[in-house]
Write a protein that holds these residues in place. Sequence first.
Motif, PDB file in Angstrom:
ATOM      1  N   LEU A  61       1.037  -1.235  -0.297  1.00 57.81           N
ATOM      2  CA  LEU A  61      -0.166   0.089   0.048  1.00 57.81           C
ATOM      3  C   LEU A  61       1.363   0.814  -0.030  1.00 57.81           C
ATOM      4  O   LEU A  61       1.483   1.297   0.513  1.00 57.81           O
ATOM      5  N   GLY A  62       0.499   2.414  -0.233  1.00 60.76           N
ATOM      6  CA  GLY A  62       1.561   3.938  -0.723  1.00 60.76           C
ATOM      7  C   GLY A  62       0.927   4.658  -0.262  1.00 60.76           C
ATOM      8  O   GLY A  62      -0.239   4.388   0.323  1.00 60.76           O
ATOM      9  N   MET A  63       1.487   5.547   0.662  1.00 55.48           N
ATOM     10  CA  MET A  63       0.606   5.953   1.629  1.00 55.48           C
ATOM     11  C   MET A  63       1.669   7.886   1.666  1.00 55.48           C
ATOM     12  O   MET A  63       3.061   7.508   1.859  1.00 55.48           O
ATOM     13  N   ILE A  64       0.859   8.385   1.436  1.00 57.31           N
ATOM     14  CA  ILE A  64       1.155  10.413   0.917  1.00 57.31           C
ATOM     15  C   ILE A  64       1.304  10.889   1.833  1.00 57.31           C
ATOM     16  O   ILE A  64       0.002  11.241   2.362  1.00 57.31           O
ATOM     17  N   VAL A  65       1.883  11.912   2.714  1.00 59.25           N
ATOM     18  CA  VAL A  65       1.388  12.781   3.574  1.00 59.25           C
ATOM     19  C   VAL A  65       3.022  14.261   3.809  1.00 59.25           C
ATOM     20  O   VAL A  65       3.268  14.127   3.050  1.00 59.25           O
ATOM     21  N   SER A  66       2.057  15.105   4.543  1.00 62.82           N
ATOM     22  CA  SER A  66       2.608  16.188   4.076  1.00 62.82           C
ATOM     23  C   SER A  66       3.805  16.593   4.460  1.00 62.82           C
ATOM     24  O   SER A  66       4.731  17.143   4.516  1.00 62.82           O
ATOM     25  N   ASN A  67       3.336  16.133   6.275  1.00 63.76           N
ATOM     26  CA  ASN A  67       5.100  16.396   7.324  1.00 63.76           C
ATOM     27  C   ASN A  67       4.712  15.481   7.839  1.00 63.76           C
ATOM     28  O   ASN A  67       3.997  15.403   9.284  1.00 63.76           O
ATOM     29  N   LEU A  68       6.172  14.340   7.779  1.00 68.44           N
ATOM     30  CA  LEU A  68       6.578  13.738   8.729  1.00 68.44           C
ATOM     31  C   LEU A  68       6.610  13.320   9.763  1.00 68.44           C
ATOM     32  O   LEU A  68       6.422  12.630  11.158  1.00 68.44           O
ATOM     33  N   LEU A  80      -2.256   2.511  10.342  1.00 64.27           N
ATOM     34  CA  LEU A  80      -2.504   2.129   9.039  1.00 64.27           C
ATOM     35  C   LEU A  80      -1.142   1.270   9.023  1.00 64.27           C
ATOM     36  O   LEU A  80      -1.677  -0.139   8.385  1.00 64.27           O
ATOM     37  N   GLU A  81      -0.329   1.537   9.199  1.00 64.33           N
ATOM     38  CA  GLU A  81       0.618   0.919   8.923  1.00 64.33           C
ATOM     39  C   GLU A  81       0.781  -1.182   9.817  1.00 64.33           C
ATOM     40  O   GLU A  81       0.809  -2.063   9.083  1.00 64.33           O
ATOM     41  N   ALA A  82       0.095  -0.817  10.740  1.00 62.78           N
ATOM     42  CA  ALA A  82       0.279  -2.006  11.873  1.00 62.78           C
ATOM     43  C   ALA A  82      -1.285  -2.831  10.881  1.00 62.78           C
ATOM     44  O   ALA A  82      -0.541  -4.045  10.884  1.00 62.78           O
ATOM     45  N   ASP A  83      -2.250  -2.221  10.441  1.00 63.95           N
ATOM     46  CA  ASP A  83      -3.656  -2.967  10.197  1.00 63.95           C
ATOM     47  C   ASP A  83      -3.246  -3.415   9.045  1.00 63.95           C
ATOM     48  O   ASP A  83      -3.132  -4.798   8.210  1.00 63.95           O
ATOM     49  N   ALA A  84      -2.576  -3.205   8.145  1.00 64.28           N
ATOM     50  CA  ALA A  84      -1.892  -3.471   6.761  1.00 64.28           C
ATOM     51  C   ALA A  84      -0.810  -4.837   6.798  1.00 64.28           C
ATOM     52  O   ALA A  84      -1.236  -5.551   6.606  1.00 64.28           O
ATOM     53  N   ILE A 293      -9.183   7.143  11.461  1.00 65.17           N
ATOM     54  CA  ILE A 293      -8.891   7.606  10.016  1.00 65.17           C
ATOM     55  C   ILE A 293      -8.176   6.237   9.559  1.00 65.17           C
ATOM     56  O   ILE A 293      -7.903   5.851   8.707  1.00 65.17           O
ATOM     57  N   GLY A 294      -6.855   5.596  10.918  1.00 62.90           N
ATOM     58  CA  GLY A 294      -5.894   4.649  10.092  1.00 62.90           C
ATOM     59  C   GLY A 294      -6.616   3.605   9.940  1.00 62.90           C
ATOM     60  O   GLY A 294      -6.531   2.711   9.303  1.00 62.90           O
ATOM     61  N   HIS A 295      -7.582   2.932  10.744  1.00 65.90           N
ATOM     62  CA  HIS A 295      -8.195   2.032  10.626  1.00 65.90           C
ATOM     63  C   HIS A 295      -9.287   2.041   9.106  1.00 65.90           C
ATOM     64  O   HIS A 295      -9.033   0.979   8.625  1.00 65.90           O
ATOM     65  N   ARG A 296      -9.479   3.095   9.548  1.00 68.99           N
ATOM     66  CA  ARG A 296     -11.380   3.418   8.095  1.00 68.99           C
ATOM     67  C   ARG A 296     -10.574   3.449   7.086  1.00 68.99           C
ATOM     68  O   ARG A 296     -10.497   2.586   6.151  1.00 68.99           O
ATOM     69  N   MET A 297      -8.828   4.025   6.462  1.00 74.33           N
ATOM     70  CA  MET A 297      -7.984   3.760   5.512  1.00 74.33           C
ATOM     71  C   MET A 297      -7.803   2.779   4.957  1.00 74.33           C
ATOM     72  O   MET A 297      -7.842   2.212   3.916  1.00 74.33           O
ATOM     73  N   CYS A 298      -7.222   1.845   6.001  1.00 71.61           N
ATOM     74  CA  CYS A 298      -7.315   0.519   5.556  1.00 71.61           C
ATOM     75  C   CYS A 298      -8.230  -0.402   5.293  1.00 71.61           C
ATOM     76  O   CYS A 298      -8.142  -0.676   4.239  1.00 71.61           O
ATOM     77  N   GLU A 299      -9.325  -0.244   5.642  1.00 67.98           N
ATOM     78  CA  GLU A 299     -10.909  -1.148   5.295  1.00 67.98           C
ATOM     79  C   GLU A 299     -10.981  -0.886   3.792  1.00 67.98           C
ATOM     80  O   GLU A 299     -11.313  -1.988   3.262  1.00 67.98           O
ATOM     81  N   THR A 300     -10.771   1.128   3.958  1.00 65.02           N
ATOM     82  CA  THR A 300     -11.491   1.140   2.494  1.00 65.02           C
ATOM     83  C   THR A 300     -10.646   0.534   2.029  1.00 65.02           C
ATOM     84  O   THR A 300     -10.664  -0.070   0.419  1.00 65.02           O
ATOM     85  N   LEU A 301      -9.305   0.502   1.817  1.00 62.69           N
ATOM     86  CA  LEU A 301      -8.193   0.607   0.950  1.00 62.69           C
ATOM     87  C   LEU A 301      -8.271  -1.042   0.598  1.00 62.69           C
ATOM     88  O   LEU A 301      -7.874  -1.689  -0.528  1.00 62.69           O
ATOM     89  N   LEU A 302      -8.737  -2.104   1.531  1.00 64.11           N
ATOM     90  CA  LEU A 302      -8.343  -3.580   0.880  1.00 64.11           C
ATOM     91  C   LEU A 302      -9.769  -4.355   1.491  1.00 64.11           C
ATOM     92  O   LEU A 302      -9.368  -5.213   1.886  1.00 64.11           O
TER      93      LEU A 302
END
Length: 346
Positions: A61-68, A80-84, A293-302
């Motif tokens: 999976l790819g993730m792009i952020v503005s400011n790590l 998101l990483e843990a769920d993935a 937000i992270g959980h929802r992202m993973c659920e949606t992408l996968l």
Amino acid sequence: MNLDDVARRAKVSTATVSRVLNQVGAVRPATRDRVMRAIEELHYYPNLNARTLAGGRSRTLGMIVSNLENPFFLDIFRTLEADAYRRGYELLVAHTDYKPARLVSSVRLMLGRRVAGLALVVSEMEPSLIRELEHSKLPVVFYDVGTARPNITNIKVHYRHGMQKIVSYLHGLGHRRVAFVGHHTSLGPLHERKRAFVEVTAAYAPTMRVTTVADADGLAGGQHAARELLASGFHPTAIVCVNDIMAVGVLRELRAQRIPVPQAVSVTGFDDVALAAFVAPALTTARIPREEIGHRMCETLLADHRTRAERGREVMIETELVVRESTAPAPPGRSRPARPARARRR
């Protein structure tokens, strides 16, 4: 070293090795352990890019952020990483530093890597990029920017409700001179926080006076913005910050100028990152549930066939006011705006 060598060492077929590597199909635990042991012994590293280009399913999976550097983005990344990882995927991350050109190049890099899905946790956006992602048919999740499309889910935060809670709380404490510290105010989501502040405080006019300042996102930016604010002569009794990191910078400058918080000036943040509870004084803020937000992202992408209908929607996330030690009633005698001096009679 290739797949055949691993198969011979593990005494299985190449198809079994492939199933283990791709985490598909039924493989007995003992057989899987034997294959993994052979891979380790032979130091075999599968060519993931070649496997994807040959038609295999990407496990990235790819993730792009503005400011790590901002813990807010980091918290979403961790979830998101843990769920993935639990679902057999790795996460490839890119950082834009709020630059639209870097966002465009990062998206195209992810598309070139054939990622299985893409999460964009950014504040900058190029409109043409949304059309490009829509045409790609790739599962995409935006946070804060963009609009929902058939393959694009849009997660938004109700910033206005969060700002209403903060301003109403400060008004109830008697604060009538309030400043807003922002950053990158030309970017949509960040400007939305500032706009919400201005609109909400306008409802209390003329009893409340406000001003706004801005600097770069970060601890130093918050400190510089506070220095500019204090030099302006506005003298706020409360400072509302666009996020917690800027608020910590503001606290540093107030401490440097020996202005006690919250006795002389109250300070609030936005996001409720972990640091907010540990800084002194602990920060009053509006909590955005990053884990959700992270959980929802993973659920949606996968999403599988049962949850795929969730894609292509707009999801609104609410905030929660978290009251800590950095806010208190306005100092006596400063709970009302200063009246303009009357002209002397001659």
